[in-house]
Design a protein around this motif. Structure first.
Motif, PDB file in Angstrom:
ATOM      1  N   TYR A   1       8.283  -3.247  17.086  1.00 49.19           N
ATOM      2  CA  TYR A   1       7.469  -4.180  18.010  1.00 49.19           C
ATOM      3  C   TYR A   1       6.289  -3.494  18.410  1.00 49.19           C
ATOM      4  CZ  TYR A   1      11.051  -7.554  18.732  1.00 49.19           C
ATOM      5  OH  TYR A   1      12.149  -8.753  18.644  1.00 49.19           O
ATOM      6  N   LEU A   2       6.421  -2.021  19.008  1.00 47.53           N
ATOM      7  CA  LEU A   2       5.255  -1.402  19.121  1.00 47.53           C
ATOM      8  C   LEU A   2       3.915  -1.391  17.954  1.00 47.53           C
ATOM      9  CD1 LEU A   2       6.739   1.838  20.856  1.00 47.53           C
ATOM     10  CD2 LEU A   2       5.430  -0.241  21.828  1.00 47.53           C
ATOM     11  N   GLU A   3       4.634  -1.312  16.765  1.00 50.36           N
ATOM     12  CA  GLU A   3       3.409  -1.207  15.765  1.00 50.36           C
ATOM     13  C   GLU A   3       2.667  -2.814  15.597  1.00 50.36           C
ATOM     14  OE1 GLU A   3       3.843   0.400  11.599  1.00 50.36           O
ATOM     15  OE2 GLU A   3       6.004   1.177  12.566  1.00 50.36           O
ATOM     16  N   ILE A   4       3.605  -3.703  15.746  1.00 50.74           N
ATOM     17  CA  ILE A   4       3.097  -4.993  15.895  1.00 50.74           C
ATOM     18  C   ILE A   4       1.942  -5.253  16.980  1.00 50.74           C
ATOM     19  CG2 ILE A   4       3.316  -7.498  15.888  1.00 50.74           C
ATOM     20  CD1 ILE A   4       6.069  -7.133  14.324  1.00 50.74           C
ATOM     21  N   ALA A   5       2.565  -4.928  18.137  1.00 49.92           N
ATOM     22  CA  ALA A   5       1.745  -4.801  19.298  1.00 49.92           C
ATOM     23  C   ALA A   5       0.377  -4.152  19.105  1.00 49.92           C
ATOM     24  CB  ALA A   5       2.371  -4.301  20.401  1.00 49.92           C
ATOM     25  N   ASN A   6       0.385  -2.977  18.604  1.00 50.07           N
ATOM     26  CA  ASN A   6      -0.912  -2.266  18.310  1.00 50.07           C
ATOM     27  C   ASN A   6      -2.003  -2.972  17.181  1.00 50.07           C
ATOM     28  OD1 ASN A   6      -0.188  -0.011  19.761  1.00 50.07           O
ATOM     29  ND2 ASN A   6       0.744   1.181  18.299  1.00 50.07           N
ATOM     30  N   ILE A   7      -1.275  -3.605  16.385  1.00 49.10           N
ATOM     31  CA  ILE A   7      -1.925  -4.417  15.223  1.00 49.10           C
ATOM     32  C   ILE A   7      -2.755  -5.542  16.168  1.00 49.10           C
ATOM     33  CG2 ILE A   7      -1.917  -5.895  13.245  1.00 49.10           C
ATOM     34  CD1 ILE A   7       0.332  -3.861  12.395  1.00 49.10           C
ATOM     35  N   ILE A   8      -1.918  -6.485  16.689  1.00 43.37           N
ATOM     36  CA  ILE A   8      -2.277  -7.697  17.283  1.00 43.37           C
ATOM     37  C   ILE A   8      -2.865  -7.645  18.638  1.00 43.37           C
ATOM     38  CG2 ILE A   8      -0.900  -8.914  15.808  1.00 43.37           C
ATOM     39  CD1 ILE A   8       0.858  -9.755  18.197  1.00 43.37           C
ATOM     40  N   GLY A   9      -2.721  -6.617  19.476  1.00 45.90           N
ATOM     41  CA  GLY A   9      -3.271  -6.470  20.791  1.00 45.90           C
ATOM     42  C   GLY A   9      -2.492  -7.114  21.750  1.00 45.90           C
ATOM     43  N   GLN A  10      -2.833  -7.063  22.981  1.00 42.86           N
ATOM     44  CA  GLN A  10      -2.066  -7.585  24.172  1.00 42.86           C
ATOM     45  C   GLN A  10      -2.204  -9.149  24.180  1.00 42.86           C
ATOM     46  OE1 GLN A  10      -0.080  -6.038  26.419  1.00 42.86           O
ATOM     47  NE2 GLN A  10       0.500  -8.047  27.194  1.00 42.86           N
ATOM     48  N   VAL A  11      -1.163  -9.694  24.285  1.00 41.53           N
ATOM     49  CA  VAL A  11      -0.965 -11.338  24.430  1.00 41.53           C
ATOM     50  C   VAL A  11      -0.762 -11.754  25.909  1.00 41.53           C
ATOM     51  CG1 VAL A  11       0.078 -13.348  23.690  1.00 41.53           C
ATOM     52  CG2 VAL A  11      -0.140 -11.445  22.060  1.00 41.53           C
TER      53      VAL A  11
ATOM     54  N   ASP B   1       0.682  -1.143  -0.103  1.00 45.17           N
ATOM     55  CA  ASP B   1      -0.003  -0.030   0.118  1.00 45.17           C
ATOM     56  C   ASP B   1       0.938   1.299   0.110  1.00 45.17           C
ATOM     57  OD1 ASP B   1      -2.699   1.015   2.306  1.00 45.17           O
ATOM     58  OD2 ASP B   1      -1.991   2.017   0.381  1.00 45.17           O
ATOM     59  N   SER B   2       0.937   2.055  -0.933  1.00 46.48           N
ATOM     60  CA  SER B   2       1.745   3.393  -1.177  1.00 46.48           C
ATOM     61  C   SER B   2       0.946   4.489  -0.549  1.00 46.48           C
ATOM     62  CB  SER B   2       2.151   3.461  -2.566  1.00 46.48           C
ATOM     63  OG  SER B   2       1.034   3.634  -3.338  1.00 46.48           O
ATOM     64  N   THR B   3      -0.076   4.387   0.114  1.00 45.72           N
ATOM     65  CA  THR B   3      -0.869   5.382   0.538  1.00 45.72           C
ATOM     66  C   THR B   3      -0.257   6.149   1.702  1.00 45.72           C
ATOM     67  OG1 THR B   3      -1.998   4.343   2.061  1.00 45.72           O
ATOM     68  CG2 THR B   3      -2.953   4.399  -0.435  1.00 45.72           C
ATOM     69  N   GLY B   4       0.935   5.552   2.236  1.00 43.82           N
ATOM     70  CA  GLY B   4       1.512   6.409   3.362  1.00 43.82           C
ATOM     71  C   GLY B   4       1.053   5.820   4.565  1.00 43.82           C
ATOM     72  N   SER B   5      -0.253   4.825   4.509  1.00 43.19           N
ATOM     73  CA  SER B   5      -0.746   4.569   6.029  1.00 43.19           C
ATOM     74  C   SER B   5       0.390   3.833   7.004  1.00 43.19           C
ATOM     75  CB  SER B   5      -1.641   3.602   5.646  1.00 43.19           C
ATOM     76  OG  SER B   5      -1.284   2.277   5.485  1.00 43.19           O
ATOM     77  N   SER B   6       0.270   4.086   8.226  1.00 39.63           N
ATOM     78  CA  SER B   6       1.064   3.658   9.093  1.00 39.63           C
ATOM     79  C   SER B   6       1.391   2.069   9.122  1.00 39.63           C
ATOM     80  CB  SER B   6       0.658   4.125  10.675  1.00 39.63           C
ATOM     81  OG  SER B   6      -0.415   3.197  10.817  1.00 39.63           O
ATOM     82  N   THR B   7       0.275   1.374   8.610  1.00 39.04           N
ATOM     83  CA  THR B   7       0.502   0.024   8.411  1.00 39.04           C
ATOM     84  C   THR B   7       1.004  -0.438   7.482  1.00 39.04           C
ATOM     85  OG1 THR B   7      -1.697  -0.423   7.440  1.00 39.04           O
ATOM     86  CG2 THR B   7      -1.516  -0.589  10.067  1.00 39.04           C
ATOM     87  N   ALA B   8       0.977   0.233   6.164  1.00 39.55           N
ATOM     88  CA  ALA B   8       1.945  -0.072   5.208  1.00 39.55           C
ATOM     89  C   ALA B   8       3.298   0.176   5.457  1.00 39.55           C
ATOM     90  CB  ALA B   8       1.379   0.857   3.964  1.00 39.55           C
ATOM     91  N   SER B   9       3.825   0.599   6.260  1.00 35.02           N
ATOM     92  CA  SER B   9       5.055   0.902   6.600  1.00 35.02           C
ATOM     93  C   SER B   9       5.791  -0.330   7.098  1.00 35.02           C
ATOM     94  CB  SER B   9       5.266   1.988   7.541  1.00 35.02           C
ATOM     95  OG  SER B   9       4.714   1.807   8.892  1.00 35.02           O
ATOM     96  N   LEU B  10       5.205  -1.221   7.666  1.00 33.82           N
ATOM     97  CA  LEU B  10       5.689  -2.598   8.159  1.00 33.82           C
ATOM     98  C   LEU B  10       6.280  -3.275   6.861  1.00 33.82           C
ATOM     99  CD1 LEU B  10       3.056  -3.771  10.900  1.00 33.82           C
ATOM    100  CD2 LEU B  10       5.364  -2.817  11.046  1.00 33.82           C
ATOM    101  N   ARG B  11       5.552  -3.185   5.707  1.00 33.16           N
ATOM    102  CA  ARG B  11       5.852  -3.921   4.671  1.00 33.16           C
ATOM    103  C   ARG B  11       7.110  -3.261   3.881  1.00 33.16           C
ATOM    104  NH1 ARG B  11       6.587  -8.702   1.918  1.00 33.16           N
ATOM    105  NH2 ARG B  11       5.941  -8.526  -0.163  1.00 33.16           N
TER     106      ARG B  11
END
Length: 154
Positions: A47-57, A23-33
């Motif tokens: 790690y913080l971005e992944i934690a925000n996506i999957i939630g607390q384990v 995704d080249s829209t510049g969204s924060s999740t696209a930055s992971l790729r």
């Protein structure tokens, strides 16, 4: 697989979340790729971005009441044998050299929790492990108290 390795984390993230790719829209999740593979091991933001996506384990624990009701107390008799407290029933332990939680050697007369997998733990160590850590054997990861057993009885 060691997810702390800075070369593996972005690869695993991309494999687990393919919808974040391209995704080249510049969204924060696209930055992971498109995130560069960190070479210095400084991947805290990733790690913080992944934690925000999957939630607390969190691990599933059980209450002390359930531990006391469902896991019986045994007395260590030496070698690989433990006897059920106040009874003559004996069990043969798997790997009875030391407690897998505190790593101290078992001594004759120690109170143990013995799981269905036949792994033994000091009673106090096991109680803390199951109520604060996880409802799993610390050696083989078998469920200590099966979820059907831990349900309150009406």
């Amino acid at each position: 697989m060691n997810l702390g390795n800075p070369m593996i984390l972005p690869l695993v993230t991309n494999a687990l979340f393919p919808e974040l790719a391209g995704d080249s829209t510049g969204s924060s999740t696209a930055s992971l790729r498109s995130a560069p593979v960190p070479s210095s091991g400084n991947n805290y933001d990733l790690y913080l971005e992944i934690a925000n996506i999957i939630g607390q384990v969190t691990a599933t624990t059980i209450s002390q009441d359930i531990v006391d009701k469902k896991l019986r107390t045994f007395v260590y008799e030496g070698g690989v044998v433990a006897r059920l407290l106040d009874e003559e029933t004996r069990v043969q332990l798997v790997s009875a050299e030391r407690c897998p939680v505190c790593l101290e050697a078992f001594e004759v007369g120690d109170m143990l929790r013995v799981l269905t997998c036949c792994h033994g733990l000091h009673k106090a160590c096991g109680d803390a492990w199951f109520t604060q850590g996880a409802n799993k054997c610390p050696v083989c990861r078998a469920e200590a108290v099966h979820s059907s057993m831990s349900s309150p009885v009406a």
